[in-house]
Design an enzyme around this catalytic site. Structure first.
Site, PDB file in Angstrom:
ATOM      1  N   HIS A  75      -3.959  44.795  47.688  1.00  0.00           N
ATOM      2  CA  HIS A  75      -3.364  45.773  48.479  1.00  0.00           C
ATOM      3  C   HIS A  75      -2.050  45.117  49.092  1.00  0.00           C
ATOM      4  O   HIS A  75      -2.078  44.259  49.519  1.00  0.00           O
ATOM      5  CB  HIS A  75      -4.498  46.326  49.500  1.00  0.00           C
ATOM      6  CG  HIS A  75      -3.804  47.520  50.352  1.00  0.00           C
ATOM      7  ND1 HIS A  75      -2.974  47.497  51.020  1.00  0.00           N
ATOM      8  CD2 HIS A  75      -4.362  48.692  50.088  1.00  0.00           C
ATOM      9  CE1 HIS A  75      -2.754  48.821  51.352  1.00  0.00           C
ATOM     10  NE2 HIS A  75      -3.770  49.752  50.731  1.00  0.00           N
ATOM     11  N   ARG A  94      -1.639  50.099  46.061  1.00  0.00           N
ATOM     12  CA  ARG A  94      -2.422  49.378  45.179  1.00  0.00           C
ATOM     13  C   ARG A  94      -2.806  50.287  43.773  1.00  0.00           C
ATOM     14  O   ARG A  94      -2.269  51.368  43.681  1.00  0.00           O
ATOM     15  CB  ARG A  94      -4.107  49.374  45.779  1.00  0.00           C
ATOM     16  CG  ARG A  94      -4.481  50.668  46.462  1.00  0.00           C
ATOM     17  CD  ARG A  94      -5.847  50.381  47.351  1.00  0.00           C
ATOM     18  NE  ARG A  94      -5.964  51.383  48.007  1.00  0.00           N
ATOM     19  CZ  ARG A  94      -7.282  51.647  48.746  1.00  0.00           C
ATOM     20  NH1 ARG A  94      -8.398  51.289  48.023  1.00  0.00           N
ATOM     21  NH2 ARG A  94      -7.240  52.682  49.659  1.00  0.00           N
ATOM     22  N   LYS A 116      -3.119  54.157  42.923  1.00  0.00           N
ATOM     23  CA  LYS A 116      -2.948  54.904  44.066  1.00  0.00           C
ATOM     24  C   LYS A 116      -1.568  55.758  44.218  1.00  0.00           C
ATOM     25  O   LYS A 116      -0.619  55.340  43.412  1.00  0.00           O
ATOM     26  CB  LYS A 116      -3.207  54.169  45.391  1.00  0.00           C
ATOM     27  CG  LYS A 116      -4.873  53.703  45.528  1.00  0.00           C
ATOM     28  CD  LYS A 116      -5.906  54.584  45.727  1.00  0.00           C
ATOM     29  CE  LYS A 116      -5.537  55.636  46.802  1.00  0.00           C
ATOM     30  NZ  LYS A 116      -6.553  55.339  48.054  1.00  0.00           N
ATOM     31  N   ASP A 145       3.959  55.551  48.762  1.00  0.00           N
ATOM     32  CA  ASP A 145       3.832  55.849  50.097  1.00  0.00           C
ATOM     33  C   ASP A 145       4.869  54.961  50.655  1.00  0.00           C
ATOM     34  O   ASP A 145       5.222  53.656  50.375  1.00  0.00           O
ATOM     35  CB  ASP A 145       2.524  55.290  50.605  1.00  0.00           C
ATOM     36  CG  ASP A 145       2.419  55.408  52.231  1.00  0.00           C
ATOM     37  OD1 ASP A 145       3.432  55.545  52.738  1.00  0.00           O
ATOM     38  OD2 ASP A 145       1.334  55.447  52.818  1.00  0.00           O
ATOM     39  N   CYS A 152       5.533  53.420  53.422  1.00  0.00           N
ATOM     40  CA  CYS A 152       5.530  52.321  54.124  1.00  0.00           C
ATOM     41  C   CYS A 152       5.607  51.068  53.370  1.00  0.00           C
ATOM     42  O   CYS A 152       5.560  50.021  53.524  1.00  0.00           O
ATOM     43  CB  CYS A 152       4.141  52.321  55.002  1.00  0.00           C
ATOM     44  SG  CYS A 152       2.645  52.378  54.214  1.00  0.00           S
ATOM     45  N   TYR A 153       4.842  51.355  51.697  1.00  0.00           N
ATOM     46  CA  TYR A 153       5.167  50.242  51.119  1.00  0.00           C
ATOM     47  C   TYR A 153       6.518  49.618  50.538  1.00  0.00           C
ATOM     48  O   TYR A 153       6.626  48.577  49.891  1.00  0.00           O
ATOM     49  CB  TYR A 153       4.133  50.524  49.885  1.00  0.00           C
ATOM     50  CG  TYR A 153       2.760  50.518  50.240  1.00  0.00           C
ATOM     51  CD1 TYR A 153       1.921  49.884  50.995  1.00  0.00           C
ATOM     52  CD2 TYR A 153       2.091  51.880  49.968  1.00  0.00           C
ATOM     53  CE1 TYR A 153       0.566  50.134  51.255  1.00  0.00           C
ATOM     54  CE2 TYR A 153       0.805  52.140  50.350  1.00  0.00           C
ATOM     55  CZ  TYR A 153       0.085  51.360  50.962  1.00  0.00           C
ATOM     56  OH  TYR A 153      -1.082  51.688  51.323  1.00  0.00           O
ATOM     57  N   ASP A 162       5.392  59.090  54.741  1.00  0.00           N
ATOM     58  CA  ASP A 162       4.804  58.374  53.721  1.00  0.00           C
ATOM     59  C   ASP A 162       5.425  59.198  52.343  1.00  0.00           C
ATOM     60  O   ASP A 162       6.037  58.472  51.424  1.00  0.00           O
ATOM     61  CB  ASP A 162       3.282  58.719  53.894  1.00  0.00           C
ATOM     62  CG  ASP A 162       2.357  58.725  52.740  1.00  0.00           C
ATOM     63  OD1 ASP A 162       2.948  58.860  51.452  1.00  0.00           O
ATOM     64  OD2 ASP A 162       1.077  59.027  52.814  1.00  0.00           O
ATOM     65  N   ASP A 171       5.922  59.770  61.120  1.00  0.00           N
ATOM     66  CA  ASP A 171       5.522  59.133  62.668  1.00  0.00           C
ATOM     67  C   ASP A 171       6.108  57.809  62.700  1.00  0.00           C
ATOM     68  O   ASP A 171       6.889  57.157  61.939  1.00  0.00           O
ATOM     69  CB  ASP A 171       3.847  58.803  62.063  1.00  0.00           C
ATOM     70  CG  ASP A 171       3.744  58.079  60.979  1.00  0.00           C
ATOM     71  OD1 ASP A 171       4.023  56.850  60.852  1.00  0.00           O
ATOM     72  OD2 ASP A 171       3.036  58.614  59.935  1.00  0.00           O
ATOM     73  N   HIS A 174       5.409  55.140  59.967  1.00  0.00           N
ATOM     74  CA  HIS A 174       6.362  55.081  58.581  1.00  0.00           C
ATOM     75  C   HIS A 174       7.684  54.789  58.890  1.00  0.00           C
ATOM     76  O   HIS A 174       8.645  54.563  58.197  1.00  0.00           O
ATOM     77  CB  HIS A 174       5.929  56.476  57.946  1.00  0.00           C
ATOM     78  CG  HIS A 174       4.768  56.401  57.393  1.00  0.00           C
ATOM     79  ND1 HIS A 174       3.537  56.798  57.856  1.00  0.00           N
ATOM     80  CD2 HIS A 174       4.169  55.891  55.793  1.00  0.00           C
ATOM     81  CE1 HIS A 174       2.308  56.618  57.020  1.00  0.00           C
ATOM     82  NE2 HIS A 174       2.787  55.950  56.080  1.00  0.00           N
TER      83      HIS A 174
END
Ligand code: FPP
Length: 475
Positions: A239, A294, A297, A300, A302-303, A369, A376, A379
């Site tokens: 992850h 991952r 999936k 997003d 944040c990654y 995201d 938020d 993020h």
């Protein structure tokens, strides 16, 4: 534009993937080189509003994340190049100190039990707003008790519980190491066994999972379970969040590893497999080049940091980024394979900037995201930090390393001098390669560089470390 290829077997996952791509593609600007500008003023207002209001009532479960909310806010300010006035800084310092537990470490709010994650967030927030002296926050951190708290969490396999009676996970290892680095409380005793634990979290895919599990087998003599020290399968799947924590921890452990007897076998990380996995986490054109956390999936924002931030860390080891000078040849299990020293980044830095500016910026304020989600503070920070990773080229420069090394003054008769010095030099040898920043959409979108290991600006990292190590950092 064609959607990502699939095997035509429709599942819930393939449907939501297709839907996500169809939404994202609508955010591709007509001229891909002219993305939406970074809406700094709106993001600032959004962050301040969130901080002042605190978590809304439906987020009562987040009550233990107060230090995180403050860190996300302050570090977002720093990445966007916004300072704070002294009164607000003092309010922040007082708030953070109220989270310090009488027995050491910081909790998620006043009176809460100490925990490694809020300890990282509190200390990083203090690195941003604090200063030496009475009321400045730095000298009010009880480092002796903090060290005792850290040692009380240490497990025989080198891992750490995140708090008393809780679980082990590599996020805790990262948070502990950053804190110990910044505050000059690293010792060989604290780090013993930790490299082996971190390395054992790497999965067959190449990324890292949250932890690894002890492996038992029946004894041949009486069938009683026996702990096998050298077999520790990773727990769960690779992850992006855990991978960042594991890789940054691994980099922080290098000074300790280098001080070990070269004749003893040291744990290793498979960099090649890791690089391949990281590259595969970047989404296709129809996902605007965002990152997923991952396999199979959704992308997003944040990654952008958790995965996008890993490339600078890997490049520091001479892998995938062209800065081969500091490569450590002992740290790969593929010693027989040659690394190609590529100067071009192996990931698409421009595409990630487009994802962040065009899809992750919420039309009103804050970052998120993905559309159509709300923004938020979490993020907002990790999208901005990812934007920074995609714009800048920060790496450990040999010249800078030599400069920091030369300026080191033996400051105490601590038995850990060698480790302290090596860690200080390692932390502060990072610098930005002049003239290599690539900012999509022009200078209005430029954000500050952030330290690839700590996610603090270089200035804040240097400020707090030079205080605790009692060293002058050369400019
Ligand atoms: C899965 O969420 C997310 C996790 C299991 C945790 C991820 C870890 C981090 C983000 C690192 C945190 C770092 C520190 C320093 C505390 P999900 O299933 O909602 O998301 P996914 O579908 O993208 O995997």
């Amino acid at each position: 534009m064609a959607q990502s290829p699939d095997d035509h077997y429709i599942t819930e996952t393939s449907e939501i993937q297709a839907e996500t791509e169809s939404i994202l593609i609508k955010h591709l600007p007509v001229d891909p080189d002219s993305p939406l500008p970074l809406q700094r003023a709106q993001h600032l207002q959004f962050l301040v509003r969130n901080l002042v209001q605190g978590f809304p009532s439906r987020y009562t479960s987040q009550d233990a994340s107060q230090p995180w909310l403050l860190y996300w806010t302050l570090q977002s300010f720093s990445v966007m190049g916004v300072g704070m006035d002294p009164d607000n800084k003092q309010r922040a310092i007082n708030t953070i100190l109220a989270w310090q537990h009488p027995d050491g470490g910081f909790g998620g709010g006043p009176g809460q039990a100490p925990h490694l994650l809020p300890t990282y967030a509190s200390v990083c927030a203090l690195a941003i707003v604090g200063h030496p002296g009475p009321g400045g926050g730095w000298d009010q951190i009880d480092r002796e008790k903090l060290y005792t708290f850290f040692m009380s969490l240490k497990q025989p396999d080198g891992s750490f519980l995140v708090s008393q009676g809780a679980e082990v996970d590599v996020r805790g290892t990262y948070c502990l190491l950053v804190t110990a680095y910044l505050l000059d409380i690293l010792t060989p005793e604290l780090l013993e066994g930790t490299p082996a634990f971190v390395a054992s979290c790497q999965t067959y895919e190449g990324g890292f999972s949250s932890a690894s599990q002890p492996y038992f087998c029946a004894s041949v003599d009486d069938g009683a379970p026996q702990l096998l020290d050298d077999i520790r399968p990773p727990l769960g799947e690779a992850h992006g969040g855990y991978t960042f924590c594991a890789l940054a921890s691994w980099i922080m452990l290098q000074p300790y590893l280098h001080l070990q007897d070269p004749a003893t076998q040291q744990p290793s990380v498979d960099y090649k497999r890791l690089l391949r996995w990281l590259v595969q986490m970047q989404g296709s054109e129809t996902e605007l080049g965002g990152f997923r956390g991952r396999t199979n999936k959704l992308v997003d924002g944040c990654y952008s940091w958790w995965v996008g931030g890993c490339f600078a860390l890997l490049a520091s080891q001479g892998v995938g980024g062209g800065h081969g000078q500091d490569a450590d040849p002992t740290m790969t299990t593929h010693e027989d394979e040659e690394w190609e020293d590529v100067d071009e980044p192996v990931w698409n830095k421009v595409a990630l900037q487009r994802y962040i500016l065009c899809a992750a910026q919420h039309p009103s304020a804050g970052l998120r995201d993905k559309p159509p989600k709300n923004a938020d503070s979490y993020h907002t920070l990790y999208c901005l930090a990812g934007l920074s990773a995609a714009q800048h080229n920060v790496y450990p420069s040999p010249a800078r390393r030599a400069q920091v090394d030369q300026a080191w003054q033996s400051s105490s008769d601590s038995p850990n001098q060698e480790l302290r010095k090596a860690s200080f030099v390692e932390a502060l040898c990072w610098s930005e390669e002049e003239g290599t920043a690539r900012v999509l959409g022009g200078q209005v979108n430029r954000v500050n560089a952030t330290h690839p290991v700590f996610n603090l600006t270089m200035t804040h990292t240097e400020g707090i470390m030079s205080h605790f190590y009692k060293q002058t950092v050369p400019k």
